[in-house]
Write a protein that holds these residues in place. Structure first.
Motif, PDB file in Angstrom:
ATOM      1  N   ARG A   6      10.034  14.717   0.018  1.00  0.00           N
ATOM      2  CA  ARG A   6       8.856  14.985  -0.818  1.00  0.00           C
ATOM      3  C   ARG A   6       7.970  13.757  -0.964  1.00  0.00           C
ATOM      4  O   ARG A   6       6.750  13.884  -1.062  1.00  0.00           O
ATOM      5  CB  ARG A   6       9.304  15.447  -2.218  1.00  0.00           C
ATOM      6  CG  ARG A   6      10.128  16.704  -2.212  1.00  0.00           C
ATOM      7  CD  ARG A   6      10.367  17.218  -3.637  1.00  0.00           C
ATOM      8  NE  ARG A   6      11.114  16.271  -4.461  1.00  0.00           N
ATOM      9  CZ  ARG A   6      10.659  15.751  -5.596  1.00  0.00           C
ATOM     10  NH1 ARG A   6       9.468  16.070  -6.052  1.00  0.00           N
ATOM     11  NH2 ARG A   6      11.419  14.912  -6.288  1.00  0.00           N
ATOM     12  N   PHE A   7       8.578  12.572  -1.002  1.00  0.00           N
ATOM     13  CA  PHE A   7       7.821  11.328  -1.189  1.00  0.00           C
ATOM     14  C   PHE A   7       7.805  10.534   0.112  1.00  0.00           C
ATOM     15  O   PHE A   7       8.768  10.544   0.872  1.00  0.00           O
ATOM     16  CB  PHE A   7       8.469  10.459  -2.268  1.00  0.00           C
ATOM     17  CG  PHE A   7       8.360  10.980  -3.676  1.00  0.00           C
ATOM     18  CD1 PHE A   7       7.930  12.276  -3.953  1.00  0.00           C
ATOM     19  CD2 PHE A   7       8.699  10.172  -4.751  1.00  0.00           C
ATOM     20  CE1 PHE A   7       7.833  12.742  -5.253  1.00  0.00           C
ATOM     21  CE2 PHE A   7       8.609  10.617  -6.053  1.00  0.00           C
ATOM     22  CZ  PHE A   7       8.183  11.911  -6.304  1.00  0.00           C
ATOM     23  N   THR A   8       6.723   9.812   0.331  1.00  0.00           N
ATOM     24  CA  THR A   8       6.615   8.933   1.489  1.00  0.00           C
ATOM     25  C   THR A   8       6.079   7.584   1.053  1.00  0.00           C
ATOM     26  O   THR A   8       5.016   7.500   0.435  1.00  0.00           O
ATOM     27  CB  THR A   8       5.673   9.534   2.545  1.00  0.00           C
ATOM     28  OG1 THR A   8       6.148  10.820   2.948  1.00  0.00           O
ATOM     29  CG2 THR A   8       5.596   8.623   3.770  1.00  0.00           C
ATOM     30  N   ILE A   9       6.820   6.532   1.390  1.00  0.00           N
ATOM     31  CA  ILE A   9       6.376   5.169   1.106  1.00  0.00           C
ATOM     32  C   ILE A   9       5.781   4.589   2.375  1.00  0.00           C
ATOM     33  O   ILE A   9       6.271   4.832   3.488  1.00  0.00           O
ATOM     34  CB  ILE A   9       7.543   4.300   0.576  1.00  0.00           C
ATOM     35  CG1 ILE A   9       7.022   2.942   0.085  1.00  0.00           C
ATOM     36  CG2 ILE A   9       8.642   4.128   1.611  1.00  0.00           C
ATOM     37  CD1 ILE A   9       8.080   2.113  -0.651  1.00  0.00           C
ATOM     38  N   SER A  10       4.701   3.839   2.222  1.00  0.00           N
ATOM     39  CA  SER A  10       4.075   3.170   3.356  1.00  0.00           C
ATOM     40  C   SER A  10       3.448   1.876   2.858  1.00  0.00           C
ATOM     41  O   SER A  10       3.344   1.650   1.651  1.00  0.00           O
ATOM     42  CB  SER A  10       3.017   4.065   4.005  1.00  0.00           C
ATOM     43  OG  SER A  10       1.989   4.372   3.083  1.00  0.00           O
ATOM     44  N   ARG A  11       3.037   1.025   3.788  1.00  0.00           N
ATOM     45  CA  ARG A  11       2.422  -0.237   3.390  1.00  0.00           C
ATOM     46  C   ARG A  11       1.389  -0.660   4.417  1.00  0.00           C
ATOM     47  O   ARG A  11       1.468  -0.295   5.593  1.00  0.00           O
ATOM     48  CB  ARG A  11       3.475  -1.326   3.201  1.00  0.00           C
ATOM     49  CG  ARG A  11       4.232  -1.701   4.437  1.00  0.00           C
ATOM     50  CD  ARG A  11       5.417  -2.638   4.114  1.00  0.00           C
ATOM     51  NE  ARG A  11       5.009  -3.998   3.801  1.00  0.00           N
ATOM     52  CZ  ARG A  11       5.852  -4.931   3.378  1.00  0.00           C
ATOM     53  NH1 ARG A  11       7.126  -4.641   3.161  1.00  0.00           N
ATOM     54  NH2 ARG A  11       5.415  -6.160   3.129  1.00  0.00           N
ATOM     55  N   ASP A  12       0.444  -1.447   3.945  1.00  0.00           N
ATOM     56  CA  ASP A  12      -0.566  -2.054   4.798  1.00  0.00           C
ATOM     57  C   ASP A  12      -0.417  -3.552   4.613  1.00  0.00           C
ATOM     58  O   ASP A  12      -0.845  -4.099   3.587  1.00  0.00           O
ATOM     59  CB  ASP A  12      -1.962  -1.567   4.378  1.00  0.00           C
ATOM     60  CG  ASP A  12      -3.053  -2.085   5.300  1.00  0.00           C
ATOM     61  OD1 ASP A  12      -2.896  -3.173   5.897  1.00  0.00           O
ATOM     62  OD2 ASP A  12      -4.087  -1.410   5.403  1.00  0.00           O
ATOM     63  N   ASN A  13       0.205  -4.209   5.566  1.00  0.00           N
ATOM     64  CA  ASN A  13       0.482  -5.638   5.424  1.00  0.00           C
ATOM     65  C   ASN A  13      -0.804  -6.467   5.390  1.00  0.00           C
ATOM     66  O   ASN A  13      -0.856  -7.503   4.733  1.00  0.00           O
ATOM     67  CB  ASN A  13       1.386  -6.115   6.559  1.00  0.00           C
ATOM     68  CG  ASN A  13       2.802  -5.571   6.436  1.00  0.00           C
ATOM     69  OD1 ASN A  13       3.288  -5.290   5.342  1.00  0.00           O
ATOM     70  ND2 ASN A  13       3.468  -5.403   7.568  1.00  0.00           N
ATOM     71  N   ALA A  14      -1.826  -6.017   6.066  1.00  0.00           N
ATOM     72  CA  ALA A  14      -3.093  -6.755   6.066  1.00  0.00           C
ATOM     73  C   ALA A  14      -3.745  -6.733   4.681  1.00  0.00           C
ATOM     74  O   ALA A  14      -4.468  -7.663   4.319  1.00  0.00           O
ATOM     75  CB  ALA A  14      -4.044  -6.164   7.094  1.00  0.00           C
ATOM     76  N   LYS A  15      -3.470  -5.685   3.921  1.00  0.00           N
ATOM     77  CA  LYS A  15      -4.051  -5.553   2.580  1.00  0.00           C
ATOM     78  C   LYS A  15      -3.050  -5.886   1.477  1.00  0.00           C
ATOM     79  O   LYS A  15      -3.376  -5.759   0.299  1.00  0.00           O
ATOM     80  CB  LYS A  15      -4.568  -4.127   2.375  1.00  0.00           C
ATOM     81  CG  LYS A  15      -5.717  -3.748   3.284  1.00  0.00           C
ATOM     82  CD  LYS A  15      -6.207  -2.331   2.992  1.00  0.00           C
ATOM     83  CE  LYS A  15      -7.378  -1.957   3.883  1.00  0.00           C
ATOM     84  NZ  LYS A  15      -7.848  -0.575   3.599  1.00  0.00           N
ATOM     85  N   ASN A  16      -1.829  -6.278   1.862  1.00  0.00           N
ATOM     86  CA  ASN A  16      -0.772  -6.577   0.873  1.00  0.00           C
ATOM     87  C   ASN A  16      -0.609  -5.431  -0.119  1.00  0.00           C
ATOM     88  O   ASN A  16      -0.477  -5.650  -1.332  1.00  0.00           O
ATOM     89  CB  ASN A  16      -1.086  -7.884   0.131  1.00  0.00           C
ATOM     90  CG  ASN A  16      -0.964  -9.105   1.013  1.00  0.00           C
ATOM     91  OD1 ASN A  16      -0.181  -9.109   1.974  1.00  0.00           O
ATOM     92  ND2 ASN A  16      -1.732 -10.131   0.728  1.00  0.00           N
ATOM     93  N   THR A  17      -0.591  -4.223   0.403  1.00  0.00           N
ATOM     94  CA  THR A  17      -0.580  -3.027  -0.444  1.00  0.00           C
ATOM     95  C   THR A  17       0.533  -2.084  -0.014  1.00  0.00           C
ATOM     96  O   THR A  17       0.778  -1.906   1.186  1.00  0.00           O
ATOM     97  CB  THR A  17      -1.929  -2.314  -0.377  1.00  0.00           C
ATOM     98  OG1 THR A  17      -2.957  -3.199  -0.848  1.00  0.00           O
ATOM     99  CG2 THR A  17      -1.930  -1.060  -1.240  1.00  0.00           C
TER     100      THR A  17
END
Length: 119
Positions: A66-77
């Motif tokens: 149901r949940f998905t975690i993701s990240r944008d390393n360029a945006k530190n987010t």
């Protein structure tokens, strides 16, 4: 000063969706793991999802599928996409990140964002 700022919480009906964001700012050299935790009233804080810098993920059994975690390393987010929300998902959601600066790793927490799921 390094800090984590969360956004995206709110009130949603059961079955709905929300997307949380958590952005790190300040003099950051690099960020290791980034996590989402939650704490419901009267309960202990629990790990919801974790993502490494390389993108490997793990989830609590209660949110798998149901949940998905993701990240944008360029945006530190880091993001948490929450679908098929249930009333038992109601909690304050906190992001956590292990951040490297000034020669050592530091453990940082966001201020928390309220997620309320109505039945």
């Amino acid at each position: 000063q390094v800090q984590l700022v969360e956004s995206g919480g709110g009130l949603v009906q059961a079955g709905g969706s929300l997307r949380l964001s958590c952005a790190a700012s300040g003099s950051i050299f690099s960020i290791n793991a980034m996590d989402w935790y939650r704490q419901a009233p009267g309960k202990q804080r629990e790990l919801v999802a974790d993502i490494t810098r390389g993108g490997s993920t793990k989830y609590a059994d209660s949110v798998k599928g149901r949940f998905t975690i993701s990240r944008d390393n360029a945006k530190n987010t880091v993001y948490l996409e929450m679908n098929s929300l249930k009333p038992e998902d109601t909690a304050v959601y906190y992001c956590n990140a292990v951040i490297y600066y000034n020669g050592i790793y530091h453990d940082h927490w966001g201020q928390g964002t309220q997620v309320t799921v109505s039945s």
